[in-house]
Motif scaffolding. Sequence first.
Motif, PDB file in Angstrom:
ATOM      1  N   ASP A  66      -4.020   7.154  21.792  1.00  0.00           N
ATOM      2  CA  ASP A  66      -4.878   6.071  21.308  1.00  0.00           C
ATOM      3  C   ASP A  66      -4.105   4.916  20.675  1.00  0.00           C
ATOM      4  O   ASP A  66      -4.402   3.753  20.942  1.00  0.00           O
ATOM      5  CB  ASP A  66      -5.966   6.615  20.366  1.00  0.00           C
ATOM      6  CG  ASP A  66      -5.423   7.396  19.183  1.00  0.00           C
ATOM      7  OD1 ASP A  66      -4.208   7.662  19.110  1.00  0.00           O
ATOM      8  OD2 ASP A  66      -6.243   7.751  18.312  1.00  0.00           O
ATOM      9  N   ARG A  67      -3.110   5.207  19.856  1.00  0.00           N
ATOM     10  CA  ARG A  67      -2.340   4.114  19.228  1.00  0.00           C
ATOM     11  C   ARG A  67      -1.590   3.293  20.265  1.00  0.00           C
ATOM     12  O   ARG A  67      -1.462   2.078  20.137  1.00  0.00           O
ATOM     13  CB  ARG A  67      -1.361   4.682  18.195  1.00  0.00           C
ATOM     14  CG  ARG A  67      -2.072   5.163  16.940  1.00  0.00           C
ATOM     15  CD  ARG A  67      -1.095   5.673  15.945  1.00  0.00           C
ATOM     16  NE  ARG A  67      -0.139   4.609  15.620  1.00  0.00           N
ATOM     17  CZ  ARG A  67       0.541   4.547  14.511  1.00  0.00           C
ATOM     18  NH1 ARG A  67       0.398   5.465  13.598  1.00  0.00           N
ATOM     19  NH2 ARG A  67       1.392   3.566  14.296  1.00  0.00           N
TER      20      ARG A  67
ATOM     21  N   SER B 210      -4.131   0.991  22.035  1.00  0.00           N
ATOM     22  CA  SER B 210      -4.456  -0.154  21.174  1.00  0.00           C
ATOM     23  C   SER B 210      -3.297  -1.145  21.104  1.00  0.00           C
ATOM     24  O   SER B 210      -3.508  -2.362  21.130  1.00  0.00           O
ATOM     25  CB  SER B 210      -4.820   0.315  19.771  1.00  0.00           C
ATOM     26  OG  SER B 210      -6.025   1.036  19.789  1.00  0.00           O
TER      27      SER B 210
ATOM     28  N   ARG C 167      -3.500  -5.042  22.195  1.00  0.00           N
ATOM     29  CA  ARG C 167      -3.167  -6.133  21.252  1.00  0.00           C
ATOM     30  C   ARG C 167      -2.086  -7.041  21.825  1.00  0.00           C
ATOM     31  O   ARG C 167      -2.135  -8.261  21.668  1.00  0.00           O
ATOM     32  CB  ARG C 167      -2.741  -5.567  19.911  1.00  0.00           C
ATOM     33  CG  ARG C 167      -3.895  -5.056  19.094  1.00  0.00           C
ATOM     34  CD  ARG C 167      -3.458  -4.649  17.666  1.00  0.00           C
ATOM     35  NE  ARG C 167      -4.576  -4.053  16.981  1.00  0.00           N
ATOM     36  CZ  ARG C 167      -4.817  -2.743  16.904  1.00  0.00           C
ATOM     37  NH1 ARG C 167      -3.992  -1.887  17.475  1.00  0.00           N
ATOM     38  NH2 ARG C 167      -5.868  -2.292  16.249  1.00  0.00           N
TER      39      ARG C 167
ATOM     40  N   LEU D 249     -10.779  -1.385  20.324  1.00  0.00           N
ATOM     41  CA  LEU D 249      -9.486  -1.436  19.646  1.00  0.00           C
ATOM     42  C   LEU D 249      -9.409  -0.455  18.480  1.00  0.00           C
ATOM     43  O   LEU D 249      -8.352   0.087  18.197  1.00  0.00           O
ATOM     44  CB  LEU D 249      -9.196  -2.852  19.132  1.00  0.00           C
ATOM     45  CG  LEU D 249      -8.462  -3.783  20.068  1.00  0.00           C
ATOM     46  CD1 LEU D 249      -8.276  -5.147  19.432  1.00  0.00           C
ATOM     47  CD2 LEU D 249      -7.137  -3.219  20.520  1.00  0.00           C
TER      48      LEU D 249
ATOM     49  N   GLY E 113      -9.223   3.214  20.347  1.00  0.00           N
ATOM     50  CA  GLY E 113      -8.023   3.230  21.167  1.00  0.00           C
ATOM     51  C   GLY E 113      -8.007   4.176  22.344  1.00  0.00           C
ATOM     52  O   GLY E 113      -7.026   4.228  23.061  1.00  0.00           O
TER      53      GLY E 113
ATOM     54  N   VAL F 114      -9.941   0.760  25.763  1.00  0.00           N
ATOM     55  CA  VAL F 114     -10.091  -0.617  25.294  1.00  0.00           C
ATOM     56  C   VAL F 114     -10.463  -1.486  26.482  1.00  0.00           C
ATOM     57  O   VAL F 114      -9.866  -1.384  27.553  1.00  0.00           O
ATOM     58  CB  VAL F 114      -8.799  -1.138  24.633  1.00  0.00           C
ATOM     59  CG1 VAL F 114      -8.951  -2.596  24.210  1.00  0.00           C
ATOM     60  CG2 VAL F 114      -8.417  -0.277  23.433  1.00  0.00           C
TER      61      VAL F 114
END
Length: 128
Positions: free
Chosen positions: A47-48, A51, A55, A74, A77, A80
Motif C-alpha cells: 500500500d505505501r 501511494s 503521488r 491515496l 493505498g 489508487v
Amino acid sequence: MSRTPIETLNAIAQVIYDKKGFNILALDVKGLSSITDFLLIAEGNVDRHVSSIARAIVDELNARGEKPIHVEGLGTGDWVVLDYSNIVVHIFSPALRERYSLERLWNESKIVDLEIDVSEPAGRYEET
C-alpha cells in the motif's frame, strides 16, 4: 505546453517505472468507454508503495500543468485512481489487481505501446 495523450501516458509510465512499479499496461478504450479514452494500469508492492507511485505521478503531471480531476484511494493505498479526464490511472496492490482484472473488462481495447526509458534513472526520483 500541451501534450498529446500518448506523451502523457509515456510520462506516467516512466514515473511508475522509475518508482519501481511494475506490470504497466496502457489501454486505448476510445469508443468502448464513455468516461475516458485511455486506461493505464500498474502495480506497486504494498500500500505505501502504491501511494508513493501515485503521488509521484500527480507531482510530475502538476509540474507539466496537468491537474487530476479526481484522486481516490491515496489514504488506503491498495488501489489508487487518478482521473485526468482522457486518461484514468489505476495503481493497484498485486492482490487487488488480480481480483478486479480491469484488463478483462476492457478485452476489446487496444494495447498502447509505451516508450519507457529503462536505463538508470540518474536521480530522476529519490526513494520515498
